[in-house]
Each structure stands twice: as C-alpha cells, then as structure tokens.
Design an enzyme around this catalytic site. Structure first.
Site, PDB file in Angstrom:
ATOM      1  CE  LYS A  45      -3.732  -0.232   2.330  1.00 19.78           C
ATOM      2  NZ  LYS A  45      -4.681  -0.350   3.455  1.00 19.78           N
ATOM      3  NE  ARG A 115      -7.615   3.048   4.662  1.00 15.63           N
ATOM      4  CZ  ARG A 115      -7.979   4.290   4.401  1.00 15.63           C
ATOM      5  NH1 ARG A 115      -7.065   5.236   4.331  1.00 15.63           N
ATOM      6  NH2 ARG A 115      -9.249   4.601   4.212  1.00 15.63           N
ATOM      7  N   GLY A 124      -8.533  -6.846   4.719  1.00 15.99           N
ATOM      8  CA  GLY A 124      -9.413  -7.085   5.857  1.00 15.99           C
ATOM      9  C   GLY A 124      -8.788  -7.839   7.009  1.00 15.99           C
ATOM     10  CG  MET A 126      -3.056  -6.978   9.626  1.00 19.82           C
ATOM     11  SD  MET A 126      -1.367  -6.566   9.167  1.00 19.82           S
ATOM     12  CE  MET A 126      -1.517  -6.406   7.407  1.00 19.82           C
ATOM     13  NE  ARG A 365      -6.318  -4.512  -2.543  1.00 21.59           N
ATOM     14  CZ  ARG A 365      -6.907  -4.502  -1.359  1.00 21.59           C
ATOM     15  NH1 ARG A 365      -6.204  -4.254  -0.274  1.00 21.59           N
ATOM     16  NH2 ARG A 365      -8.196  -4.753  -1.234  1.00 21.59           N
ATOM     17  CG  HIS A 483      -3.949 -44.353  -0.420  1.00 32.32           C
ATOM     18  ND1 HIS A 483      -5.202 -44.678  -0.892  1.00 32.32           N
ATOM     19  CD2 HIS A 483      -3.068 -45.061  -1.158  1.00 32.32           C
ATOM     20  CE1 HIS A 483      -5.084 -45.568  -1.863  1.00 32.32           C
ATOM     21  NE2 HIS A 483      -3.800 -45.826  -2.046  1.00 32.32           N
ATOM     22  CB  SER A 808      13.160 -40.943  -9.974  1.00 24.63           C
ATOM     23  OG  SER A 808      11.961 -40.209  -9.837  1.00 24.63           O
ATOM     24  CB  CYS A 875       8.491 -39.591  -9.406  1.00 25.24           C
ATOM     25  SG  CYS A 875       9.322 -40.733  -8.282  1.00 25.24           S
ATOM     26  CE1 TYR A 895      11.405 -37.571 -14.118  1.00 26.38           C
ATOM     27  CE2 TYR A 895      13.552 -37.699 -15.186  1.00 26.38           C
ATOM     28  CZ  TYR A 895      12.555 -38.271 -14.401  1.00 26.38           C
ATOM     29  OH  TYR A 895      12.724 -39.542 -13.904  1.00 26.38           O
TER      30      TYR A 895
END
Length: 916
Positions: A45, A115, A124, A126, A365, A483, A808, A875, A895
């Site tokens: 802000k 503020r 909203g 604080m 913002r 799971h 992996s 993985c 990867y």
C-alpha cells in the site's frame, strides 16, 4: 518464500540496520520519498501510494512507517526505535504544510487515517483507524468549517467506535454478546425511527457519542483519549499488533506469507465521502476480477465512508451508475483507470473517495482474481502490448491454470443445493453420484453407467478399484497428502478429505452429517475445489479445455481454451525442466499427454495388482510356502503385467516410461477383516487359519520402515524377475509392431539406501533383459535406475550412481524419513506447528527446502560427481507444487513428474522458475 530469497532479504535488512542513520518514515504527496521499488520496505500500500503521487494522481498526502519498525517492534518488547517519534512528528508537519491544517487544532483541524500495508495484500486481515484527530473540541471546529454538523459528529462517532474496538479493546465478551457499539447504534436508530445511519441527525449523533464514551469507560476503566498524538500512537501500535492477530496469522499461513516480513503503517490525511450528496466512496477494478473481461468493475456509495461499502449495511451501486449521478467523477475515474493499468501494467484494485466533487485516490494494488481471470488478463495485456510474454507468465499464479481444467458444478444448481459440511479440498473439481462404501459397490454402480462417490473413513491400496470406478472420493480422515488425496490427484478424481463431521458406519452402511443420515446408494455431491459436501446430485459440467482436448468442442469456439493453449505454448518456450506424469494406465497416460506430459516419471506397478483376478493370484504368491509355489503364482500374474505395460508403452508412443518395481509391504495386499479372510480362504481352498497366520506373520510394527521396496526384491528375486520380464516382453512387442514403437523402458528400483542393494537388483534386471532380447530376437535400449527416498541413499549417492543410470527422488518418502514424520499422522500436530511458525507450510505439500531439500541437493551433486550426465528427476507429490518446482529447477534436476491434472501447472511453474 524460497530459502535463498529469505536469506537475501534478511541480509539486506541487517545491512540497513547497521547503517548510521536509518530512515523509518517515508513521505508521499507533494514531497514523496518512496516509490513502488521499495515494496519490501514500505509494504504494497505504501509503495503504491508513493508511486501514484509520483505519477500525478490525486493522492491525499501522508507517510509510511516501514516494515522494519514492525520487526523492531516485535524483537524489542513492542517498543519503537528511538528516532521514530521525531520522524513521525516531522512527517505530520509535512502533511500539515501541504493541506493547511493542523493535527489537534481548535481551528481547521487535520484528521488522519491509519492503515496497515504488508508486502502482499491481506485485505481485511489487519486493523484500520479513520477520522483520527477528532475530540470534543476539534469536532466542533469541523462542524463549523464544513457547515455540516451531522457530518462532523458522524465522523466522530465512527472514530470513537473504531478506536474503542481496535485500540482500547472494547469487543464482544463472548459469542452470545453482540458488538456493544453496534448494539448501541441499532438501539438509537430505533429510538430515532430511522433505518440507515446517514439518516441520523446531529443531535442523534451527539447522543450516540455520549453512549459510546460510556461503553468505553465501563468496559476499559479508561476515558476515550482527547490528545491527538496519544490517539496517533495508540493507532500505530494497534496496526502493528494486528500483524499477529488470529485472522492475519491464518491468512499468512494459507498464502505462505512469512511472519518475518512484518507490516508497514500508512498515515494519511483524511478526505471525506460522507459530507453530503456530492460526495462518495467506492472500490473498483480496472477489469472484471471474476472473468478478466476488460470492463470497469466496482461499487460505490453516495455520502458514505469506505467501510460502509464493505460492511453491507447499505447496498452499493454498480460503478456504471456513477456516470449518471456524478458524470465528472466517473470521467475522472475512467482516466485514472487507464493511467493505472498503463503504469502498473496489471489489473488494479483501487479505493477512491469523492469529496465535494473532487476525486481522491486512497489505494491501488494488483487485484485479486480467479484463475480464469489471471490467465485472460495476462494474455490480453500481451495483446495490448502492455507487457511481454515473460512478464505475462510471471503474473499468472501457476496453480491458477488448474482452475481452467476442472469440472464445475452448474451455478444455478448450486444455489438450490444444501451444503452439509466442509472438508479439505484435496482433488479439484465437482462430482455427484451414489454413495458407495466399498470398491465392489462403486464398480457395480459404474458398470451400469452410473456415477459413484466412494465414501471411506480413509482409503488404502485395496480401495483402488473403487477409486478408479468412482467419480469422486470422500473420506472422514486424512489430509491433503493422504493416500486418497495422492491417488485422486493422479487419477484426476474429485476428492474431499478429512471431513471430520462425516460419520461413516460400515456395518449399517450409513453416512451421517449432523442430523442428516444417508444410506448406500443415496445421492451426494462433493466439490474438491472448495471442500463443500452437498445433499443430492448437483449438476456438473466439464471444463471447456477438456471438451476441446476430447474433441467435443472446437478450439476456435472456446476462448478459454485459446487462452490456456497460448499460456502453455509460452511456458514450453521458456522452461528448462522437463515435465512428466505419474500414471499407471493407458487412460491416465493419454490424459497426461493431452495436458502436455513428455513421458511417465512414475508408474506404480502395485496399482496393477488389484484389478479382476489379479489380486487373487497376488495373494496366492504371498501365501505360497516356498519359491516354487511363488513362481507358479507369479507366472499367472506375468500376462497381466505384460499387457498393462504394452498398453502403457503404446499410449506413450515412444516417450520415456519409468516403471517402479513393487514397493509396498506385502501385507497391504491381504485382507484384514474376518469376512474377507474367509472369502479368500474359500477361493483358495485353504483353511481360514492359514490366511490369518500369514497375515499375522507379515504384520510389521512400522511398515513404512520395514520389508518393502528393494528389500522385497532381494528377499524374493523371483518378483523382480517377473516384473522385469513383463516390462521387456511388452517393449519387445512394441518393436515388432507394423509401425514399431521404439520404447526405452526405465526400470526403477525403489527404496535403495545401499549401493549393493541396487547392484543386487540390477543384476536380476540385466539377466532378464538379455534373456528376453535373445528369445524375442530383438534388441532394445533400456535404463535401470533407482528411487532416492531414504536419507542414506542421498548421502551415498556417489556410490549408488556407480550402478544407477538415473535417479528419481521420491520426495514423499524422503520427507517422511528425513523429518521422521508420517504424512498420514502429521495432521494431528501440523496445524499447531504452522500456528507457531515452526513449519511455514505443510512439508508434504511443498518441499522443506532447508531440510529435505538439502538431501535432494546432496544426492544430485554426489550422483553427478560420479556420472556427469546422470539423469535426475523427481516423482513425489511435490512435482506438481510450484514452490517445490522452483527449488528443483535451482538444484539442476532434469524433470519433474506429477499427476496428470497437475501437468499444466508444472509446465507453467517450470517456466516461471527459469524466468526468475
């Protein structure tokens, strides 16, 4: 926040603190010290207020107390730096000079707002104070000089209420006690015979102020302060204190905002939208935050202050109506709207006030937006040449892309539905179907073309058939790494976990939520995006992206798909990490390829043993008394495994496929309740005691650390042999097709902690490969590697790499073994750990970079010290988490692999990691 960034920010702050003269207050207005470049110091802000002042927008003057003061405040027993008071007085004097008013003066008094302003927007969360500086004398001056006594006393009563609540702690005593100020206001409106606050007269408001002061005195034992500077310091302290209030803490936890960042405090000259009918206040967006459309979007109220718009006491008007009521103000706002987007190069969410016809900007913002809006705005900003592709990619939160892919409930149907309770949103999307408590029930429903919701207290691998058949999964226990959640995400199934108010009674086949009881076969609906559970069947609709990918909709007919496709093409252009998928079936593989997967990084073979008669043969193998009996059962399993791999290889069309050999302990494949044991005994023609004794013999105190992974293959090499044969025979068959598919299987040995474990299993795999190639008269390439998922495997990776052709990292188990935490049981204390900032986020959802991440980094470096070109992947479930992907990119992995619906998220996150 990544560890490296946090370290850098800490060093930067330390460097500033060591300077001889640290500046704690930054002015904005005619004299502007800050800019948007100082976001870490001034908060979002404060930085944007300074920036708006710099570009000539009408901003009431003020100053920002930096985030470093917040850090100092909490590090030093809630005290301030010694020089702060002097700086604040100088900054107040600058405001007084610019506006020609004086704080606390009997004539022409200056009023202020106070503020918060964190680096990341926390709307909203604080506390805020408005109209500061009013007291029994200054209110009279404001009334006289404005010529509007009701306005002046309305401001005073608002200030007393805010200050009494936020600073002095006048709040409801318990949940049955209504806010004392609101109760008092309601009573006065009744006495005055009016419905709205702005209908109260000056005399009404004076009476209200007396009652407010009495409430404060009674509840706190202290009178409302009359000194303006006492009010100011009380308000500044309240804002800093609110950084650690419950709602702010919960918000930070949800969005991963570090507590160490702190908040700034913004003090600004008041402008008034409640002086009369030529005044207004509102909140607006430069584009629609719901769908991203380029339209002016927002709300306002005539003769009101800012909190009135969001409080809901009065119904705001759409911003378009302002053109009729205040044409000049609307035209000014349109000009500001264009200037803001052109300067900040993003959709803006701003607050404004019109005081006697003059427009003032109070805040701007980057606006919060839906996933769809995030994608649309980024794509269209590129088309408008406001930003380039790289900037667009960085502006889209990677998780946003998933919201374009999931099935959704029809909005009209949701309005008519009843929400029963809410659980944890574990698998995004919407699903409606028949309640099924067992896998066979779910299969039976699906076989008839119906839709099933598998409802379990918690799921196990034995439930897999039901999970495959069901449209959605609901559990009363377990977290987002359970799971049920892991498998659901991989299979692109809707899932709600840990719905603690859901009581499932298997014996009675009932599901109870509160006073509502449902039976097997009743309809229920679950929203895996919100966690909501509905009674009955709520209508759903597939995403447009899926409709295009499945050929049910033309790409040119779906703007949503066009935007998705554009973003994915940009992402693929810039990312360095490859993206594979975790898949066990051709259907999963096909889905992942449609989403852009470049191979399979994890095929869990144990999931293949639960379909049809396979589980029976698997159990025969487990119950066998000797190797000969085991081999006999394994011979029956071989054709099934070979067929599965053949289908998978064909679906992948020559892309790499990493197959993990059997990993879970054998007891998971055996029944544990008496009826299932008896059924198995009858099917195998043995006494039930044989089954019970074997189940007992296989029981492990901690199966996570027991007889599983490569330990099974070493104990029973015939299992490894059968699986390797199935893989290689399937590969050989692909080479002999009319249009050969040049498969290069990657065989992964799980749970290796010792180099000799891998050597033992690799020898079996090589022997079988040679036998198959000789028998089938075909030569093919293959790789044998390992899953690094125990700390010793990572720490001795240089030794393991002598045999392995790829690593992996199985970060699910590496997190469990590295932290000594069970992902299924950690939910009992993770919440408390997050509250205390011991853990900033769930380590099973986002990699613990400082701890477990070091094991990955050590494993990668040591592995490549032995083999420079060693292929490295991951993985675990972290492969689809954007923050984790950024870390994996930084340590040089080749990867990531994730569940099919997370593939687009991973592609975008990988590009963002590369662009950083």
């Amino acid at each position: 926040m990544p560890a490296k960034k946090a370290k850098k920010a800490t060093k930067k702050a330390a460097k500033r603190k060591s300077a001889s003269a640290v500046k704690y207050s930054y002015d904005f207005g005619q004299k502007t010290d800050g800019s948007s470049k100082l976001r870490e110091l001034l908060g979002g802000k404060g930085a944007n207020l300074a920036e708006m002042a710099r570009i000539g927008l009408p901003v009431p003057p003020g100053f920002t107390i930096t985030t470093e003061v917040c850090t100092y405040f909490y590090d030093n027993g809630r005290q301030y730096p010694k020089t702060l008071e002097k700086e604040v007085k100088a900054s107040v004097a600058q405001i007084e000079k610019e506006v020609g008013k004086k704080l606390g003066a009997d004539k022409n008094p200056l009023l202020l707002s106070v503020r918060s302003g964190a680096r990341e927007s926390m709307p909203g969360m604080m506390d805020t104070i408005l109209n500061l500086g009013l007291n029994d004398k200054t209110v009279k001056a404001l009334a006289s000089e404005s010529g509007n006594e009701a306005f002046a006393y309305d401001c005073y009563r608002r200030f007393i209420q805010m200050y009494g609540d936020v600073v002095m702690g006048v709040q409801a005593v318990n949940e049955n006690d209504h806010c004392p100020f609101e109760s008092c206001l309601e009573k006065l409106r009744e006495e005055a015979g009016v419905k709205l606050d702005n209908e109260l007269t000056a005399e009404d408001l004076k009476e209200l102020i007396k009652r407010y002061k009495a409430i404060i005195k009674k509840r706190t034992g202290t009178a409302f302060p009359q000194d303006a500077y006492e009010q100011l310091w009380g308000s500044i302290g309240a804002v800093f204190n609110s950084w650690q209030n419950e709602r702010a803490i919960l918000y930070r936890q949800k969005y991963g905002i570090p507590a160490a960042w702190g908040t700034a405090v913004n003090v600004q000259a008041m402008v008034f939208g409640n002086m009369g009918d030529n005044c207004a206040t509102g909140v607006a967006f430069t584009r629609d935050p719901a769908n991203g459309e380029k339209v002016f979007y927002g709300e306002y109220l005539i003769n009101a202050q800012g909190e009135d718009v969001v409080a809901g006491i009065r119904t705001p008007n759409a911003i378009a109506q302002l053109k009729e009521e205040m044409p000049k103000a609307h035209a000014d706002l349109e000009a500001v709207r264009k200037k803001l987007e052109k300067h900040f190069k993003d959709m803006q969410d701003f607050e404004f006030t019109v005081e006697n016809g003059k427009l003032w900007m109070l805040q701007t913002r980057n606006g919060k937006r839906t996933g769809l809006a995030a994608v649309r705005i980024a794509v269209e900003l590129v088309k408008e040449k406001l930003i380039d592709q790289k900037t667009a990619l960085k502006k889209i939160p990677a998780d946003s892309i998933s919201s374009l892919l999931v099935a959704v409930f029809d909005p009209a149907a949701v309005k008519k539905a009843k929400v029963l309770t809410t659980g944890l949103p574990a698998g995004p999307g919407a699903a409606a179907g028949k309640i099924c408590f067992t896998a066979p029930d779910a299969e039976a429903v699906a076989a008839k073309g119906g839709h099933a919701i598998l409802c379990r207290v918690e799921t196990t691998p034995e439930d897999l058939r039901g999970m495959i058949a069901a449209d959605g999964i609901l559990t009363s226990r377990g977290g987002v790494s359970s799971h049920a959640a892991l498998v659901a995400r991989q299979m692109n199934k809707v899932c709600v976990c840990g719905a603690s108010e859901v009581v499932i009674n298997y014996a009675n086949e009932t599901l109870t939520i509160g006073d509502k009881t449902f039976k097997n076969g009743d309809d229920i609906s679950i929203d895996g995006t919100t966690g909501e559970i509905f009674a009955g069947a709520v209508d759903t609709a597939p995403s447009e992206v899926d409709q295009v990918l499945n050929g049910k909709l033309k790409a040119e007919d779906s703007y949503t798909f066009q935007m998705y496709d554009q973003v994915m093409k940009w992402a693929d252009k810039h990312r360095k990490l490859g993206v594979r998928t975790n898949a066990d079936s051709p259907d999963q593989a096909a889905s992942a390829i449609a989403y852009g997967a470049e191979g399979i990084g994890l095929c869990r073979t144990e999931h293949m043993f639960f379909e049809g008669d396979r589980i029976t043969f698997m159990r025969q193998m487990i119950l066998a008394s000797d190797e000969a009996e085991r081999r006999k059962a394994l011979k029956k399993l071989l054709p099934f495994q070979r067929k599965d791999f053949n289908g998978l290889f064909k679906a992948m069309g020559g892309l790499p496929v990493t197959v993990r050999l059997l990993d879970p302990p054998l007891h998971e494949f055996l029944p544990h309740d008496e009826s299932s044991k008896r059924e198995l005994a009858n099917s195998l023609g043995v006494d039930i005691d044989v089954i019970s004794n074997r189940v007992h013999a296989l029981h492990e105190s901690n199966p996570m650390l027991g007889h599983r992974g490569c330990r099974l293959g070493i104990s029973y090499p015939e299992i490894t042999e059968m699986q390797a044969r199935a893989i290689f025979e399937a590969a050989a068959a692909c080479y002999k097709l009319k249009k050969p598919i040049k498969v290069i299987p990657e065989v992964m040995i799980p749970l290796v902690g010792f180099a000799d474990e891998l050597k033992n299993q690799v020898a079996v795999v090589h022997r079988v490969a040679a036998e198959v190639m000789e028998k089938k008269k075909v030569q093919f390439k293959y790789l044998v590697g390992t899953m690094i998922e125990v700390p010793r495997g990572a720490l001795t990776a240089d030794e393991v790499a002598e045999t392995a052709e790829f690593f992996s990292f199985g970060t699910n188990d590496l997190t469990q073994t590295g932290l000594g935490m069970s992902r299924d049981d950690a939910g009992t204390f993770l919440g408390k750990y997050k509250d205390l900032d011991i853990l900033p986020q769930n380590p099973f959802a986002s990699i613990d970079a400082a701890g477990v991440g070091q094991l990955v980094e050590i494993g990668a470096k040591k592995g490549r010290s032995t083999k420079k070109d060693l292929k490295l992947g991951i993985c675990g479930e972290h492969g689809g988490d954007p923050a984790s992907i950024e870390f994996f990119h930084s340590v040089g992995l080749d990867y990531v692999s994730c569940s099919p619906p997370r593939v687009p998220v991973a592609r975008l996150a990988a590009a963002q990691a590369a662009l950083k």
